[in-house]
Design an enzyme around this catalytic site. Structure first.
Site, PDB file in Angstrom:
ATOM      1  N   ASP A  22     -40.077 -21.040 -22.600  1.00  0.00           N
ATOM      2  CA  ASP A  22     -38.715 -21.051 -23.171  1.00  0.00           C
ATOM      3  C   ASP A  22     -37.721 -20.238 -22.338  1.00  0.00           C
ATOM      4  O   ASP A  22     -36.573 -20.080 -22.704  1.00  0.00           O
ATOM      5  CB  ASP A  22     -38.738 -20.520 -24.609  1.00  0.00           C
ATOM      6  CG  ASP A  22     -39.263 -19.088 -24.687  1.00  0.00           C
ATOM      7  OD1 ASP A  22     -39.533 -18.490 -23.623  1.00  0.00           O
ATOM      8  OD2 ASP A  22     -39.391 -18.556 -25.805  1.00  0.00           O
ATOM      9  N   GLU A  82     -37.951 -16.978 -21.515  1.00  0.00           N
ATOM     10  CA  GLU A  82     -37.997 -15.523 -21.690  1.00  0.00           C
ATOM     11  C   GLU A  82     -38.872 -14.902 -20.607  1.00  0.00           C
ATOM     12  O   GLU A  82     -39.826 -15.513 -20.123  1.00  0.00           O
ATOM     13  CB  GLU A  82     -38.537 -15.183 -23.096  1.00  0.00           C
ATOM     14  CG  GLU A  82     -37.536 -15.559 -24.182  1.00  0.00           C
ATOM     15  CD  GLU A  82     -38.026 -15.272 -25.594  1.00  0.00           C
ATOM     16  OE1 GLU A  82     -39.204 -14.886 -25.769  1.00  0.00           O
ATOM     17  OE2 GLU A  82     -37.223 -15.445 -26.523  1.00  0.00           O
ATOM     18  N   ARG A 102     -16.842  -6.540 -12.552  1.00  0.00           N
ATOM     19  CA  ARG A 102     -15.399  -6.813 -12.506  1.00  0.00           C
ATOM     20  C   ARG A 102     -14.729  -6.674 -13.867  1.00  0.00           C
ATOM     21  O   ARG A 102     -13.516  -6.574 -13.938  1.00  0.00           O
ATOM     22  CB  ARG A 102     -15.147  -8.213 -11.911  1.00  0.00           C
ATOM     23  CG  ARG A 102     -15.347  -8.217 -10.397  1.00  0.00           C
ATOM     24  CD  ARG A 102     -15.396  -9.604  -9.836  1.00  0.00           C
ATOM     25  NE  ARG A 102     -16.631 -10.274 -10.220  1.00  0.00           N
ATOM     26  CZ  ARG A 102     -16.975 -11.498  -9.858  1.00  0.00           C
ATOM     27  NH1 ARG A 102     -16.158 -12.185  -9.091  1.00  0.00           N
ATOM     28  NH2 ARG A 102     -18.118 -12.024 -10.242  1.00  0.00           N
ATOM     29  N   ASP A 156      -7.126  -7.862  -0.583  1.00  0.00           N
ATOM     30  CA  ASP A 156      -6.358  -7.379  -1.740  1.00  0.00           C
ATOM     31  C   ASP A 156      -6.362  -5.856  -1.715  1.00  0.00           C
ATOM     32  O   ASP A 156      -7.066  -5.231  -0.899  1.00  0.00           O
ATOM     33  CB  ASP A 156      -6.904  -7.932  -3.065  1.00  0.00           C
ATOM     34  CG  ASP A 156      -8.385  -7.657  -3.265  1.00  0.00           C
ATOM     35  OD1 ASP A 156      -8.867  -6.610  -2.785  1.00  0.00           O
ATOM     36  OD2 ASP A 156      -9.064  -8.485  -3.896  1.00  0.00           O
ATOM     37  N   LYS A 216      -2.772  -9.490  -3.622  1.00  0.00           N
ATOM     38  CA  LYS A 216      -3.267 -10.717  -4.249  1.00  0.00           C
ATOM     39  C   LYS A 216      -2.881 -10.748  -5.724  1.00  0.00           C
ATOM     40  O   LYS A 216      -2.946  -9.739  -6.408  1.00  0.00           O
ATOM     41  CB  LYS A 216      -4.795 -10.721  -4.101  1.00  0.00           C
ATOM     42  CG  LYS A 216      -5.529 -11.826  -4.796  1.00  0.00           C
ATOM     43  CD  LYS A 216      -7.023 -11.804  -4.434  1.00  0.00           C
ATOM     44  CE  LYS A 216      -7.849 -11.078  -5.466  1.00  0.00           C
ATOM     45  NZ  LYS A 216      -9.290 -11.111  -5.186  1.00  0.00           N
ATOM     46  N   ARG A 246      -4.168 -12.803  -9.066  1.00  0.00           N
ATOM     47  CA  ARG A 246      -5.145 -13.790  -9.537  1.00  0.00           C
ATOM     48  C   ARG A 246      -4.554 -14.525 -10.739  1.00  0.00           C
ATOM     49  O   ARG A 246      -4.218 -13.919 -11.735  1.00  0.00           O
ATOM     50  CB  ARG A 246      -6.472 -13.117  -9.914  1.00  0.00           C
ATOM     51  CG  ARG A 246      -7.524 -14.110 -10.340  1.00  0.00           C
ATOM     52  CD  ARG A 246      -8.885 -13.489 -10.494  1.00  0.00           C
ATOM     53  NE  ARG A 246      -9.561 -13.191  -9.234  1.00  0.00           N
ATOM     54  CZ  ARG A 246     -10.131 -14.106  -8.455  1.00  0.00           C
ATOM     55  NH1 ARG A 246     -10.088 -15.382  -8.774  1.00  0.00           N
ATOM     56  NH2 ARG A 246     -10.735 -13.735  -7.344  1.00  0.00           N
TER      57      ARG A 246
HETATM   58  C1  R5P Z   1     -12.106  -8.957  -6.842  1.00  0.00           C
HETATM   59  O1  R5P Z   1     -11.138  -8.210  -6.808  1.00  0.00           O
HETATM   60  C2  R5P Z   1     -13.208  -8.887  -5.838  1.00  0.00           C
HETATM   61  O2  R5P Z   1     -13.110  -7.768  -5.027  1.00  0.00           O
HETATM   62  C3  R5P Z   1     -13.255 -10.130  -4.972  1.00  0.00           C
HETATM   63  O3  R5P Z   1     -12.081 -10.201  -4.190  1.00  0.00           O
HETATM   64  C4  R5P Z   1     -13.374 -11.381  -5.800  1.00  0.00           C
HETATM   65  O4  R5P Z   1     -14.337 -11.236  -6.799  1.00  0.00           O
HETATM   66  C5  R5P Z   1     -13.709 -12.567  -4.936  1.00  0.00           C
HETATM   67  O5  R5P Z   1     -13.776 -13.684  -5.751  1.00  0.00           O
HETATM   68  P1  R5P Z   1     -13.563 -15.143  -5.173  1.00  0.00           P
HETATM   69  O6  R5P Z   1     -14.499 -15.304  -4.010  1.00  0.00           O
HETATM   70  O7  R5P Z   1     -13.922 -16.031  -6.331  1.00  0.00           O
HETATM   71  O8  R5P Z   1     -12.123 -15.273  -4.790  1.00  0.00           O
END
Ligand code: R5P
Length: 309
Positions: free
Chosen positions: A34, A36, A112, A183, A206, A208
């Site tokens: 299953d 586990e 994250r 970023d 950056k 998001r």
């Molecule tokens: C977020 O700030 C992390 O440092 C990475 O930049 C991010 O997780 C990268 O994600 P992706 O490859 O999906 O853009």
């Protein structure tokens, strides 16, 4: 001393054991029909995990890795506490050998979600940190997205970075003359690589929009004719790197590479990245098809620091 692994980080545990000149112990592990998980300290490792301090190397990703990490810690705690009686008989209970069980996490899943971005959310990184801290005597984490998430735990935590090894690898194999942080969050890591290599550095800002969509603020980068390496802690969908690479190519970069500690490479990321960059380089913190850099050296630094050896 034993370096123990389950199913998620065997290669890296062997790498760490080599760096420390310790013994590698592989847990017995399998999955029930299953899904586990099951783990067991092998019979021939019982005395070594009782006689000396133990470092467990285990990834807390994907979710099954969280459960396996806890089961490994629990199984070793029982052995160290002398709880050895079982339905199948065997040894009687023995003395409790006390503290000395440490956890080295190459990739800390949920890192994250290090803040409550909206009311009502769990701060997942903190929640998991508290759970692991309740099952061991100290933790080492490799390139944690935001160390603040594990502040104030009841056991010592050492944060280590594989950026020195990333810098060494890039110097030998890519020879970049410009390092870019995609970023603001990656500035510290990426600039340390630029300093180690001795080359120029800049960063992008950056925004998001969602898991698959990001935007970079336009910026003059002065990369005409340059070999550029973009450095991040992790690459997931590859969206961040592909966007940054577009900006670099449009400003005249001749070669663009991407390097990270954690190669998650989800959702066809590798084929997407291959269209935008000339090379992708990751550590072996997670099994991945672009693993070319050792994470074991950094983990070894953390273990030495944690155990003060
Ligand atoms: C977020 O700030 C992390 O440092 C990475 O930049 C991010 O997780 C990268 O994600 P992706 O490859 O999906 O853009």
């Amino acid at each position: 001393m034993p370096v123990v692994s389950g199913s998620s980080a065997r290669g890296l545990a062997e790498d760490l054991a080599r760096q420390l000149d310790w013994q590698h112990v592989q847990m017995e592990s399998r999955r029930f029909p299953d899904g586990e998980g099951y783990v067991r300290v092998p019979e021939d490792a019982i005395s070594s995990v009782r006689d000396q301090d133990v470092v467990v190397v285990s990834n807390t990703f994907p979710d099954s890795g969280i459960v396996e990490t806890l089961l490994i810690l629990e199984a070793i705690s029982d052995v160290r506490a002398g709880r050895l009686a079982s339905l199948k008989g065997g040894m009687d209970s023995q003395d409790d050998v006390g503290a000395g069980l440490f956890l080295a996490i190459p990739y800390f899943g949920y890192s994250r979600q290090d803040k409550r971005f909206q009311k009502g959310e769990a701060i997942s990184a903190q929640a998991l940190g508290r759970i692991f801290a309740g099952h061991c005597d100290g933790i080492v984490v490799l390139d944690l997205h935001a160390p603040v998430a594990l502040e104030g735990l009841e056991v010592p935590v050492k944060f280590v970075s594989a950026m020195p090894e990333v810098a060494e690898y890039l110097s030998e194999n890519v020879k970049p003359d410009f390092i870019l942080s995609p970023d603001k969050g990656a500035i510290e890591r990426a600039s340390s690589v630029a300093r180690a290599i001795g080359c120029r550095f800049s960063y992008l800002e950056k925004v998001r929009i969602d898991a698959h969509t990001i935007l970079h603020q336009p910026k003059d980068l002065d990369v005409e004719g340059s070999i550029v390496a973009i450095i991040d802690d992790m690459i997931s969908t590859g969206g961040t790197i592909c966007k940054a690479s577009e900006a670099l190519h449009s400003q005249g970069a001749t070669e663009v590479h991407a390097a990270c500690t954690h190669g998650l490479f989800t959702d066809g990321a590798i084929s997407r990245l291959d269209k935008f960059v000339d090379g992708v380089h990751a550590t072996n913190s997670l099994p991945n098809p672009r693993s070319s850099i050792s994470g074991g050296k950094a983990l070894a630094r953390g273990v030495r620091e944690l155990l003060d050896i």
